[in-house]
Design a protein around this motif. Structure first.
Motif, PDB file in Angstrom:
ATOM      1  N   GLN B  71       0.840  -1.326   0.017  1.00 46.40           N
ATOM      2  CA  GLN B  71      -0.040   0.004  -0.078  1.00 46.40           C
ATOM      3  C   GLN B  71       0.824   1.215  -0.070  1.00 46.40           C
ATOM      4  N   PHE B  72       0.307   2.349  -0.561  1.00 43.64           N
ATOM      5  CA  PHE B  72       1.068   3.490  -0.552  1.00 43.64           C
ATOM      6  C   PHE B  72       0.815   4.330   1.111  1.00 43.64           C
ATOM      7  N   HIS B  73       1.869   4.950   1.375  1.00 43.49           N
ATOM      8  CA  HIS B  73       1.973   5.764   2.574  1.00 43.49           C
ATOM      9  C   HIS B  73       2.196   6.950   2.387  1.00 43.49           C
ATOM     10  N   ILE B  74       1.353   7.823   1.729  1.00 42.95           N
ATOM     11  CA  ILE B  74       1.495   9.222   1.306  1.00 42.95           C
ATOM     12  C   ILE B  74       1.195  10.322   2.548  1.00 42.95           C
ATOM     13  N   LYS B  75       2.065  11.106   2.612  1.00 39.63           N
ATOM     14  CA  LYS B  75       1.866  12.007   3.815  1.00 39.63           C
ATOM     15  C   LYS B  75       1.031  13.478   2.988  1.00 39.63           C
ATOM     16  N   PRO B  76       0.199  13.966   3.785  1.00 37.25           N
ATOM     17  CA  PRO B  76      -0.380  15.050   3.128  1.00 37.25           C
ATOM     18  C   PRO B  76       0.548  16.339   2.738  1.00 37.25           C
ATOM     19  N   ALA B  77       0.198  16.816   1.554  1.00 36.79           N
ATOM     20  CA  ALA B  77       1.129  17.998   1.256  1.00 36.79           C
ATOM     21  C   ALA B  77       0.553  19.177   1.701  1.00 36.79           C
ATOM     22  N   ASP B  78       1.133  19.379   2.947  1.00 35.18           N
ATOM     23  CA  ASP B  78       0.592  20.954   3.618  1.00 35.18           C
ATOM     24  C   ASP B  78       1.682  21.927   2.995  1.00 35.18           C
ATOM     25  N   MET B  79       1.341  22.545   2.080  1.00 37.89           N
ATOM     26  CA  MET B  79       2.497  23.331   1.291  1.00 37.89           C
ATOM     27  C   MET B  79       3.177  24.303   2.295  1.00 37.89           C
ATOM     28  N   LEU B  80       2.612  25.035   3.022  1.00 36.88           N
ATOM     29  CA  LEU B  80       3.375  25.854   3.625  1.00 36.88           C
ATOM     30  C   LEU B  80       4.174  25.275   4.711  1.00 36.88           C
ATOM     31  N   ALA B  81       3.648  24.324   5.542  1.00 36.74           N
ATOM     32  CA  ALA B  81       4.519  23.618   6.619  1.00 36.74           C
ATOM     33  C   ALA B  81       5.740  22.818   5.769  1.00 36.74           C
ATOM     34  N   VAL B  82       5.515  22.248   4.581  1.00 39.09           N
ATOM     35  CA  VAL B  82       6.552  21.526   4.187  1.00 39.09           C
ATOM     36  C   VAL B  82       7.519  22.258   3.425  1.00 39.09           C
ATOM     37  N   GLY B  83       7.072  23.601   2.696  1.00 36.29           N
ATOM     38  CA  GLY B  83       8.194  24.701   2.260  1.00 36.29           C
ATOM     39  C   GLY B  83       8.950  25.188   3.565  1.00 36.29           C
ATOM     40  N   LEU B  84       8.321  25.446   4.607  1.00 38.36           N
ATOM     41  CA  LEU B  84       9.073  26.192   5.686  1.00 38.36           C
ATOM     42  C   LEU B  84       9.866  25.244   6.404  1.00 38.36           C
ATOM     43  N   GLY B  85       9.362  23.845   6.442  1.00 37.14           N
ATOM     44  CA  GLY B  85      10.044  22.846   7.111  1.00 37.14           C
ATOM     45  C   GLY B  85      11.319  22.455   6.431  1.00 37.14           C
ATOM     46  N   ALA B  86      11.009  22.217   5.120  1.00 36.30           N
ATOM     47  CA  ALA B  86      12.080  22.109   4.234  1.00 36.30           C
ATOM     48  C   ALA B  86      13.158  22.878   4.106  1.00 36.30           C
ATOM     49  N   ALA B  87      12.947  24.223   4.107  1.00 34.25           N
ATOM     50  CA  ALA B  87      13.932  25.328   4.247  1.00 34.25           C
ATOM     51  C   ALA B  87      14.594  25.258   5.632  1.00 34.25           C
ATOM     52  N   LEU B  88      14.188  25.310   6.844  1.00 27.74           N
ATOM     53  CA  LEU B  88      14.751  24.885   7.816  1.00 27.74           C
ATOM     54  C   LEU B  88      15.620  23.832   7.700  1.00 27.74           C
ATOM     55  N   PHE B  89      15.110  22.686   7.392  1.00 23.60           N
ATOM     56  CA  PHE B  89      16.018  21.541   7.138  1.00 23.60           C
ATOM     57  C   PHE B  89      17.066  21.588   6.532  1.00 23.60           C
TER      58      PHE B  89
END
Lengths: 183, 181
Positions: B71-89
């Motif tokens: 089965q797939f295990h897809i995380k929700p694309a919450d775009m602001l959270a992913v974008g900010l989180g990825a930048a901090l990361f």
């Protein structure tokens, strides 16, 4: 430089530890097939690491405060597949290094030492700060290089590819600023 | 037979984790110099490993899902959270010199500063949990796209995307290897 400041590459090359990166990529890809089928889970690290942080916070903040926290209530510390996977990852690094004869204490990596000097304290302070920022970001993004980058990427998830598209240029910019002028 | 659950899955966690840590160590990404070298464009090990893992892993996982074994295990694309989180990361990962998985493999290999940074990661996890109420009100709801995969979003079949990714990977690899030669 102290004995703990060195480049691991020469000893690794001499011991023949390094596998070609393409073979490693195939290995991680195939490991993903296996974990998807056998344990119905993708590869990932920081969801479980956040559970561990709840366990660590418990004696400091108080068990009640941790239990009442809305994030840890959803992700409580328990000995489950994810937290043991973290232990396994450390064991894998240990086994690989020991069996190849390249296990060695390293406090300050050579690229860092060339730019910022051999001070262990300085390196430790920044490793701590960097680790804290990376972890906060990974939780906000709902995954790190493993969970978002590789597992999200291979499932063609929009979130995973967004993570990769933002993380790489920001990382490159950070590195360019940190190491400007360095050879 | 699958998926394995309960106590047996706990033993498998150690085995699969060890395989992952072994691969990261053999691939040199448990070295600070390799990670930082990638972001300085001096060493392309990270991109070679990740692109190969994504294409090989993805083709297999899509086939296994198609055949009903996974089965797939897809995380929700919450775009602001992913974008900010990825930048901090991105910032944190370069300062630390490891990402969370490679850090654990590095600790196993004897890197003391990876261990210190892992304590920092735990503190970052505490900070996130303490700010979670605010984050889940102010950031996560912005730009929610759901558990979306690129084939649905682009209206293109997964095989087409993997062929395209495979071609891009081969071109990138050829350019890297030629530049090094």
């Amino acid at each position: 430089m102290s004995a703990e400041t060195f480049d691991r590459a020469p000893a690794r090359a001499a011991a023949g530890v390094d596998w070609t990166p393409y073979l490693i990529g195939v290995g991680i890809g195939v490991l993903s097939w296996i974990v998807f089928v056998v344990v119905n889970a993708p590869l990932g690290i920081t969801t479980s690491l956040a559970q561990v942080s709840g366990g660590v916070a418990s004696p400091i903040l108080g068990a009640d405060a941790v239990a009442a926290n809305s994030y840890w209530a959803k992700n409580p510390l328990k000995l489950d597949y994810g937290t043991l996977f973290l232990v396994g990852t450390m064991i894998g690094g240990l086994l690989s290094a020991v069996m190849a004869g390249v296990w060695r204490i390293e406090a300050v990596p050579s690229i860092w030492a060339k730019r910022f000097g051999p001070s262990q304290t300085k390196r430790f302070v920044w490793a701590f700060i960097g680790g804290a920022i990376a972890m906060y970001g990974a939780r906000l993004a709902n995954g790190c290089t493993s969970g978002n980058g590789i597992s999200g990427g291979l499932q063609l998830a929009l979130g995973g590819w967004t993570f990769l598209a933002v993380m790489f240029p920001v990382g490159a910019l950070t590195a360019a600023i940190m190491f400007r002028g360095a050879k | 037979m699958f998926p394995v659950t309960g106590t047996a899955s706990l033993a498998l966690a150690l085995v699969f984790g060890a395989m992952f840590g072994w691969l990261l160590h053999r691939g040199r990404v448990s070295d600070y110099n390799t990670i930082v070298g990638q972001f300085l464009f001096r060493d392309f090990t990270v991109i070679k490993i990740m692109l190969t893992a994504i294409v090989v892993g993805g083709v297999g996982v899509f086939a296994l899902v198609q055949m009903g074994y996974a089965q797939f295990h897809i995380k929700p694309a919450d775009m602001l959270a992913v974008g900010l989180g990825a930048a901090l990361f991105g910032v944190g990962m370069v300062i630390y010199g490891y990402c969370p998985g490679t850090a654990l493999a590095a600790i196993g290999g004897g890197s003391l500063h990876a261990l210190v940074g892992a304590v920092g990661m735990l503190v970052g996890g505490v900070a996130y949990a303490l700010s979670f109420d605010w984050v889940s009100k102010a950031i996560i709801p912005v730009g929610q796209m759901g558990k979306v995969q690129l084939p649905q979003l682009l209206g293109v079949g997964a095989p087409v995307i993997f062929v395209a990714l495979g071609v891009v990977a081969l071109v990138v690899f050829a350019l890297i290897e030629r530049a090094r030669a």
